[in-house]
Design a protein around this motif. Structure first.
Motif, PDB file in Angstrom:
ATOM      1  N   ALA A  19      14.596   3.364   5.810  1.00 21.69           N
ATOM      2  CA  ALA A  19      15.927   3.002   5.322  1.00 21.69           C
ATOM      3  C   ALA A  19      15.952   1.614   4.711  1.00 21.69           C
ATOM      4  CB  ALA A  19      16.945   3.089   6.462  1.00 21.69           C
ATOM      5  N   LYS A  20      15.125   0.695   5.223  1.00 22.10           N
ATOM      6  CA  LYS A  20      15.224  -0.708   4.824  1.00 22.10           C
ATOM      7  C   LYS A  20      14.068  -1.185   3.960  1.00 22.10           C
ATOM      8  CE  LYS A  20      17.291  -1.291   9.360  1.00 22.10           C
ATOM      9  NZ  LYS A  20      17.079  -1.805  10.726  1.00 22.10           N
ATOM     10  N   SER A  21      12.977  -0.435   3.924  1.00 23.00           N
ATOM     11  CA  SER A  21      11.823  -0.912   3.160  1.00 23.00           C
ATOM     12  C   SER A  21      11.007   0.244   2.617  1.00 23.00           C
ATOM     13  CB  SER A  21      10.935  -1.804   4.037  1.00 23.00           C
ATOM     14  OG  SER A  21      10.364  -1.058   5.099  1.00 23.00           O
ATOM     15  N   ILE A  22      10.192  -0.071   1.617  1.00 27.53           N
ATOM     16  CA  ILE A  22       9.240   0.871   1.032  1.00 27.53           C
ATOM     17  C   ILE A  22       7.859   0.444   1.498  1.00 27.53           C
ATOM     18  CG2 ILE A  22       8.325   1.838  -1.110  1.00 27.53           C
ATOM     19  CD1 ILE A  22      10.961   0.836  -2.456  1.00 27.53           C
ATOM     20  N   ALA A  23       7.186   1.303   2.226  1.00 23.95           N
ATOM     21  CA  ALA A  23       5.883   0.958   2.801  1.00 23.95           C
ATOM     22  C   ALA A  23       4.762   1.470   1.911  1.00 23.95           C
ATOM     23  CB  ALA A  23       5.759   1.546   4.201  1.00 23.95           C
ATOM     24  N   MET A  24       3.787   0.604   1.640  1.00 23.33           N
ATOM     25  CA  MET A  24       2.670   0.951   0.767  1.00 23.33           C
ATOM     26  C   MET A  24       1.349   0.690   1.494  1.00 23.33           C
ATOM     27  SD  MET A  24       4.072  -0.908  -2.677  1.00 23.33           S
ATOM     28  CE  MET A  24       2.767  -0.206  -3.702  1.00 23.33           C
ATOM     29  N   GLU A  25       0.423   1.627   1.354  1.00 27.52           N
ATOM     30  CA  GLU A  25      -0.842   1.492   2.075  1.00 27.52           C
ATOM     31  C   GLU A  25      -1.932   2.292   1.379  1.00 27.52           C
ATOM     32  OE1 GLU A  25      -2.320   1.655   6.750  1.00 27.52           O
ATOM     33  OE2 GLU A  25      -0.510   2.714   6.134  1.00 27.52           O
ATOM     34  N   GLY A  26      -3.172   1.772   1.443  1.00 29.95           N
ATOM     35  CA  GLY A  26      -4.323   2.501   0.933  1.00 29.95           C
ATOM     36  C   GLY A  26      -4.532   2.310  -0.557  1.00 29.95           C
ATOM     37  N   GLY A  27      -5.373   3.156  -1.131  1.00 27.03           N
ATOM     38  CA  GLY A  27      -5.673   3.057  -2.556  1.00 27.03           C
ATOM     39  C   GLY A  27      -6.280   1.722  -2.915  1.00 27.03           C
ATOM     40  N   SER A  28      -5.714   1.077  -3.921  1.00 28.19           N
ATOM     41  CA  SER A  28      -6.240  -0.206  -4.389  1.00 28.19           C
ATOM     42  C   SER A  28      -5.754  -1.395  -3.560  1.00 28.19           C
ATOM     43  CB  SER A  28      -5.819  -0.423  -5.853  1.00 28.19           C
ATOM     44  OG  SER A  28      -4.401  -0.505  -5.947  1.00 28.19           O
ATOM     45  N   ARG A  46      10.580   4.769  -7.599  1.00 24.98           N
ATOM     46  CA  ARG A  46       9.999   5.485  -8.740  1.00 24.98           C
ATOM     47  C   ARG A  46       8.853   4.690  -9.361  1.00 24.98           C
ATOM     48  NH1 ARG A  46      10.223   4.870 -13.907  1.00 24.98           N
ATOM     49  NH2 ARG A  46      11.835   3.247 -13.797  1.00 24.98           N
ATOM     50  N   ILE A  47       9.072   3.407  -9.578  1.00 23.90           N
ATOM     51  CA  ILE A  47       8.079   2.561 -10.240  1.00 23.90           C
ATOM     52  C   ILE A  47       6.818   2.426  -9.393  1.00 23.90           C
ATOM     53  CG2 ILE A  47       7.594   0.187 -10.954  1.00 23.90           C
ATOM     54  CD1 ILE A  47      10.630   0.070 -11.752  1.00 23.90           C
ATOM     55  N   LEU A  48       6.975   2.190  -8.104  1.00 23.35           N
ATOM     56  CA  LEU A  48       5.808   1.989  -7.239  1.00 23.35           C
ATOM     57  C   LEU A  48       4.956   3.253  -7.165  1.00 23.35           C
ATOM     58  CD1 LEU A  48       7.442  -0.114  -4.388  1.00 23.35           C
ATOM     59  CD2 LEU A  48       5.807  -0.912  -6.098  1.00 23.35           C
ATOM     60  N   LYS A  49       5.581   4.407  -7.117  1.00 26.64           N
ATOM     61  CA  LYS A  49       4.821   5.662  -7.114  1.00 26.64           C
ATOM     62  C   LYS A  49       4.068   5.854  -8.427  1.00 26.64           C
ATOM     63  CE  LYS A  49       7.631   8.391  -3.896  1.00 26.64           C
ATOM     64  NZ  LYS A  49       8.515   9.577  -3.749  1.00 26.64           N
ATOM     65  N   SER A  50       4.693   5.414  -9.531  1.00 29.57           N
ATOM     66  CA  SER A  50       4.083   5.582 -10.849  1.00 29.57           C
ATOM     67  C   SER A  50       2.959   4.578 -11.080  1.00 29.57           C
ATOM     68  CB  SER A  50       5.159   5.425 -11.926  1.00 29.57           C
ATOM     69  OG  SER A  50       4.598   5.432 -13.213  1.00 29.57           O
ATOM     70  N   TYR A  51       3.182   3.324 -10.715  1.00 28.80           N
ATOM     71  CA  TYR A  51       2.215   2.261 -10.970  1.00 28.80           C
ATOM     72  C   TYR A  51       1.021   2.293 -10.022  1.00 28.80           C
ATOM     73  CZ  TYR A  51       4.608  -0.539 -14.537  1.00 28.80           C
ATOM     74  OH  TYR A  51       5.159  -0.997 -15.702  1.00 28.80           O
ATOM     75  N   PHE A  52       1.224   2.847  -8.820  1.00 28.48           N
ATOM     76  CA  PHE A  52       0.150   2.847  -7.820  1.00 28.48           C
ATOM     77  C   PHE A  52      -0.079   4.283  -7.333  1.00 28.48           C
ATOM     78  CE2 PHE A  52       2.150  -1.315  -7.725  1.00 28.48           C
ATOM     79  CZ  PHE A  52       1.069  -2.181  -7.761  1.00 28.48           C
ATOM     80  N   PRO A  53      -0.607   5.144  -8.223  1.00 31.47           N
ATOM     81  CA  PRO A  53      -0.741   6.575  -7.891  1.00 31.47           C
ATOM     82  C   PRO A  53      -1.706   6.852  -6.742  1.00 31.47           C
ATOM     83  CG  PRO A  53      -1.879   6.050  -9.945  1.00 31.47           C
ATOM     84  CD  PRO A  53      -1.078   4.845  -9.589  1.00 31.47           C
ATOM     85  N   ALA A  54      -2.680   5.977  -6.535  1.00 31.53           N
ATOM     86  CA  ALA A  54      -3.654   6.198  -5.459  1.00 31.53           C
ATOM     87  C   ALA A  54      -3.180   5.644  -4.119  1.00 31.53           C
ATOM     88  CB  ALA A  54      -4.991   5.565  -5.833  1.00 31.53           C
ATOM     89  N   VAL A  55      -2.060   4.938  -4.154  1.00 30.62           N
ATOM     90  CA  VAL A  55      -1.526   4.307  -2.937  1.00 30.62           C
ATOM     91  C   VAL A  55      -0.526   5.260  -2.283  1.00 30.62           C
ATOM     92  CG1 VAL A  55      -0.110   2.398  -2.069  1.00 30.62           C
ATOM     93  CG2 VAL A  55      -1.875   1.971  -3.794  1.00 30.62           C
ATOM     94  N   TYR A  56      -0.540   5.301  -0.963  1.00 26.87           N
ATOM     95  CA  TYR A  56       0.480   6.067  -0.250  1.00 26.87           C
ATOM     96  C   TYR A  56       1.760   5.241  -0.227  1.00 26.87           C
ATOM     97  CZ  TYR A  56       3.101   8.289   3.515  1.00 26.87           C
ATOM     98  OH  TYR A  56       4.091   8.882   4.242  1.00 26.87           O
ATOM     99  N   VAL A  57       2.782   5.714  -0.911  1.00 30.63           N
ATOM    100  CA  VAL A  57       4.069   5.023  -0.989  1.00 30.63           C
ATOM    101  C   VAL A  57       5.081   5.799  -0.160  1.00 30.63           C
ATOM    102  CG1 VAL A  57       5.893   4.156  -2.497  1.00 30.63           C
ATOM    103  CG2 VAL A  57       3.514   4.146  -3.297  1.00 30.63           C
ATOM    104  N   ASP A  58       5.459   5.242   0.969  1.00 36.12           N
ATOM    105  CA  ASP A  58       6.381   5.894   1.896  1.00 36.12           C
ATOM    106  C   ASP A  58       7.795   5.386   1.637  1.00 36.12           C
ATOM    107  OD1 ASP A  58       7.763   7.014   3.976  1.00 36.12           O
ATOM    108  OD2 ASP A  58       6.604   6.055   5.579  1.00 36.12           O
ATOM    109  N   VAL A  59       8.649   6.267   1.133  1.00 37.28           N
ATOM    110  CA  VAL A  59      10.013   5.870   0.779  1.00 37.28           C
ATOM    111  C   VAL A  59      11.036   6.354   1.806  1.00 37.28           C
ATOM    112  CG1 VAL A  59       9.447   5.849  -1.669  1.00 37.28           C
ATOM    113  CG2 VAL A  59      10.406   7.930  -0.648  1.00 37.28           C
ATOM    114  N   THR A  60      10.574   6.824   2.943  1.00 39.11           N
ATOM    115  CA  THR A  60      11.490   7.376   3.943  1.00 39.11           C
ATOM    116  C   THR A  60      12.205   6.304   4.751  1.00 39.11           C
ATOM    117  OG1 THR A  60       9.724   7.564   5.603  1.00 39.11           O
ATOM    118  CG2 THR A  60      10.116   9.475   4.150  1.00 39.11           C
TER     119      THR A  60
END
Length: 367
Positions: free
Chosen positions: A166-175, A150-164
């Protein structure tokens, strides 16, 4: 693939993508283009490729990996704290070992819950106080994962936050200047750690949100073991790790599907077992390729009979513990052997392998 092409691929991997170069255009501390020392050698493309594949990525590019990981983790931890969850973070994987091969490498960040578990019975000098709240560690980890998403999606709205995952949250792009993987976890203090108080002996329990369970991992023991052996052999272990990873990255299309099953962790673990075969002066780096070739052929012969016996540096499992990884090791061996033969032909054209090998082992190159 010819070696001019391989060399071009190597240079591209070690550079920043154009998009990131533009992002850093006004940052005087970030080199926009680098003249690599291996690229200006008065040598053939195959020699430049082999030597370049062994070199660490530009130091400033690596520093940015840590800075981006720290930036994301710091924002996340601060917000988690405001929601009643205290946490820490550590780095794992190829970047802290300096065996990554990309200028913009992915960053693995362990997000570690402040609550921990421990091995029982505890060491006599240790005292742990169980929580009186009656909340299980799995429940705490589930909350850490859900709140982090929830926090990562809110704090980094321009970033693609992949929560699918099972073991990690992947973040890419944006800032973000790097791809970031956030791995929710907690400490599990083993008896070894209780006695040594050294991070290498501290188990990390990683949360799997799909199964609602944790599993053990020893990333800091892996890092410790690789670093220790690399120091013994004056940096040659890490040179071999980078070489193997680059050869894998430039593999022929027919072998890619097999090589996908052999991770960076597996490759470093195999190289670790070269041990005394890594003993070679730094100015004879070309000879390391011959040593790697011999080693990989040996461990992959007879259906990987020898390779099946090797444990990972942290002792957690057999490296080639299934047919998929064994097939990956065999495919990597064929790729290495191809580069090895091309290098021999370049250095000692027309000579038999025995004579060519002597030339290879005594051919100094200074970078």
């Amino acid at each position: 693939m010819n070696y001019d092409t391989k060399l071009g691929n190597l240079n591209s991997r070690r550079s920043l993508p154009q998009l990131l170069q533009k992002a850093h255009a006004l940052d005087g501390g970030v080199p926009q283009s680098i003249q690599e020392s291996y690229s200006i050698l008065n040598e053939s493309s195959v020699i430049k490729y082999v030597l370049g594949s062994m070199q660490p990525v530009n130091q400033r590019y690596t520093e940015i990996c840590f800075e981006e990981g720290d930036r994301v983790a710091s924002s996340l931890k601060q917000s988690l704290k405001q929601n009643g969850i205290n946490s820490f973070h550590e780095f794992q994987g190829s970047v802290p070992l300096d065996i990554h091969i990309k200028g913009a490498s992915d960053v693995d960040v362990l997000l570690i819950h402040s609550y921990l578990t421990w091995e029982r019975p505890t060491a006599s000098h240790k005292s742990y106080t169980p929580s009186s709240e009656g909340i299980s560690m799995i429940t705490r980890m589930h909350e850490l994962r859900i709140q982090s998403e929830r926090i990562l999606k809110s704090y980094f709205p321009a970033v693609y936050v992949d929560v699918t995952g099972a073991k990690s949250i992947a973040m890419e792009g944006g800032s973000l200047q790097r791809k970031i993987d956030i791995v929710p976890s907690h400490w599990h203090d083993t008896l070894d750690y209780q006695h040594s108080n050294e991070i290498k002996d501290r188990e990390v329990r990683i949360y799997n949100k799909d199964k609602r369970e944790t599993f053990g991992n020893w990333p800091f023991k892996h890092i410790h073991q690789i670093n220790q052996r690399d120091r013994i052999y004056s940096g040659n272990l890490k040179k071999v790790c980078r070489l193997l990873k680059n050869i894998k990255a430039d593999a022929s299309s027919s072998r890619v599907k097999f090589l996908k099953n052999l991770s960076s962790y597996d490759i470093a673990s195999l190289a670790y077992h070269m041990d005394r075969h890594l003993s070679m002066p730094s100015y004879y780096d070309l000879g390391l390729l011959g040593r790697v070739n011999d080693f990989m052929i040996e461990i992959c012969s007879n259906d990987c009979e020898l390779g099946k016996q090797f444990l990972t540096p942290d002792g957690s499992r057999l490296i080639l513990d299934n047919m998929e990884r064994q097939a990956g090791a065999m495919a990597l061996t064929l790729e290495i052997n191809s580069v090895y033969k091309d290098l021999l032909q370049d250095i000692a054209p027309g000579l038999n392998e025995s004579v060519g090998r002597k030339h290879l082992n005594t051919r100094p190159v200074y970078i």
